[in-house]
Scaffold this motif. Structure first.
Motif, mmCIF file in Angstrom:
data_model
loop_
_atom_site.group_PDB
_atom_site.id
_atom_site.type_symbol
_atom_site.label_atom_id
_atom_site.label_comp_id
_atom_site.label_asym_id
_atom_site.label_seq_id
_atom_site.Cartn_x
_atom_site.Cartn_y
_atom_site.Cartn_z
ATOM 1 N N GLN A 9 0.894 -1.245 -0.023
ATOM 2 C CA GLN A 9 0.185 -0.065 0.152
ATOM 3 C C GLN A 9 0.966 1.286 0.099
ATOM 4 N N ALA A 10 1.874 1.395 0.802
ATOM 5 C CA ALA A 10 2.831 2.393 0.890
ATOM 6 C C ALA A 10 3.651 2.581 -0.434
ATOM 7 N N ASP A 26 -5.677 13.544 -3.771
ATOM 8 C CA ASP A 26 -4.971 12.493 -3.351
ATOM 9 C C ASP A 26 -3.869 12.503 -2.219
ATOM 10 N N ARG A 27 -3.163 13.766 -2.278
ATOM 11 C CA ARG A 27 -2.236 14.172 -1.256
ATOM 12 C C ARG A 27 -2.756 14.130 0.024
ATOM 13 N N ALA A 28 -3.821 14.585 0.018
ATOM 14 C CA ALA A 28 -4.757 14.655 1.498
ATOM 15 C C ALA A 28 -4.896 13.331 1.761
ATOM 16 N N ALA A 32 -3.449 11.258 5.153
ATOM 17 C CA ALA A 32 -4.556 10.665 6.185
ATOM 18 C C ALA A 32 -4.194 9.244 6.360
ATOM 19 N N TRP A 33 -3.845 8.463 5.418
ATOM 20 C CA TRP A 33 -3.212 7.210 5.539
ATOM 21 C C TRP A 33 -2.135 7.038 6.294
ATOM 22 N N ARG A 34 -1.177 7.800 5.993
ATOM 23 C CA ARG A 34 0.160 7.955 6.982
ATOM 24 C C ARG A 34 -0.139 7.978 8.153
ATOM 25 N N ALA A 36 -3.050 7.190 10.096
ATOM 26 C CA ALA A 36 -3.899 6.505 10.488
ATOM 27 C C ALA A 36 -3.350 5.514 11.464
ATOM 28 N N ALA A 37 -2.150 4.948 11.352
ATOM 29 C CA ALA A 37 -1.488 4.140 12.283
ATOM 30 C C ALA A 37 -0.067 4.365 12.178
ATOM 31 N N PRO A 38 0.686 4.183 13.430
ATOM 32 C CA PRO A 38 2.131 4.113 13.450
ATOM 33 C C PRO A 38 2.588 2.984 12.227
ATOM 34 N N GLU A 39 2.065 1.977 12.040
ATOM 35 C CA GLU A 39 2.777 1.082 11.218
ATOM 36 C C GLU A 39 2.522 1.426 9.893
ATOM 37 N N HIS A 40 1.560 2.465 9.386
ATOM 38 C CA HIS A 40 1.443 3.168 8.100
ATOM 39 C C HIS A 40 2.635 4.124 8.003
ATOM 40 N N GLU A 41 2.809 4.813 9.248
ATOM 41 C CA GLU A 41 4.056 5.816 9.002
ATOM 42 C C GLU A 41 5.434 5.090 8.664
#
Length: 307
Positions: A9-10, A26-28, A32-34, A36-41
């Motif tokens: 996904q990243a 898209d950038r927003a 927001a996905w980033r 949403a959770a530490p794992e996404h970051e």
């Protein structure tokens, strides 16, 4: 270690944000996905790190004169490594999957009936959007090739956009191919108007084909339907075609990416007729008749000249 699905996904977000097509929305959404959770970051940090590394490989740094020779010696291997890494790391058509309404996998030929009655046939590894806008029927071809049998409706023009190409009809049959070198239009029946953005339209009639190269529309030529439209009959037909173009068509029939290690191999000519659903026959013919080596890796074919 970050979960593989999060990395996928990243990667999709990273490709989208660097595709040149990302909107403010898209950038927003990516931000927001980033958040949403530490794992996404963490996943995005890993992907951004690799992206940055690839950028450093392609961008030569200034070095003292004494190290120029060493840098030249390593430039080609590093560039090849970057190409291989990108080919394996990024699935083909990754960002297109975030946009396209209709898409096909390599080797898949799909028919789609639109709400207006028009019939679209997508070749393998193709993607497009379609919509009704201000009284017009409009299709955006993002990738690959499609045959259009357009339902006649003088009150609602049918517009196809593919790269620099603009194609306008009210009802006819034609084929559009979007590839790295430009756009090809083949008209089987009727009449279409072909143009580039802001240019006067050029009439193209049944039995003619035109190309867009470097953003410029070329003069119409006679259509060789047996070769140009062979995929609609389940055939791959090549007549003195450069090997790079042959493999571009072959990628629509099989999932492996193709990379050329040298320019000489790209220019070799191919003539033959093959079954669309048997890409291995093309590979075998290329290996036995041309002075090239095919190095097969997982998901990748590397083409090199025999020296």
């Amino acid at each position: 270690m970050t979960h593989p699905s999060l990395l996928d996904q990243a990667r999709q977000w990273q490709v989208l944000l660097h595709s040149g097509r990302a909107t403010a929305a898209d950038r927003a959404a990516a931000q927001a996905w980033r958040q949403a959770a530490p794992e996404h970051e963490q996943a995005l940090r890993e992907v951004e790190g690799l992206w940055s590394l690839l950028g450093q490989i392609e961008r030569p740094a200034e070095q003292p004169q004494v190290r120029v020779l060493r840098r030249r010696q390593w430039t080609a291997p590093l560039a090849c490594a970057a190409m291989l890494l990108l080919a394996l790391w990024l699935p083909r058509g990754t960002w297109i999957g975030l946009y396209a309404d209709i898409s096909t996998q390599p080797g898949e030929v799909r028919e789609v009936r639109l709400a207006d009655g028009s019939l679209l046939t997508l070749n393998g590894d193709s993607a497009l959007d379609w919509q009704f806008v201000d009284g017009r029927r409009e299709v955006r071809l993002y990738r690959g090739e499609a045959d259009f049998q357009v339902a006649h409706d003088p009150a609602r023009p049918f517009i196809v956009r593919a790269g620099e190409a603009r194609i306008r009809v009210t009802g006819t049959r034609f084929d559009v191919r979007l590839e790295e070198g430009g756009v090809d239009l083949a008209v089987s029946e009727g009449r279409v108007l072909a143009s580039s953005e802001g240019r006067e339209p050029l009439p193209v009639v049944g039995g003619q084909q035109v190309q867009w190269r470097g953003g410029a529309l070329q003069a119409p030529q006679a259509l060789d339907g047996r070769q140009r439209l062979g995929w609609q009959r389940g055939k791959l037909v090549f007549r003195d075609r450069p090997l790079v173009q042959v493999f571009a068509e072959l990628e629509r029939s099989q999932s492996a990416r193709v990379l050329f290690a040298d320019e000489a191999a790209r220019r070799l000519q191919v003539t033959g007729v093959f079954a669309l659903d048997d890409p291995q026959a093309v590979l075998s013919a290329v290996e036995t008749t041309l002075p090239v080596r095919l190095v097969r890796l997982p998901g990748l074919i590397l083409v090199t000249s025999r020296r």
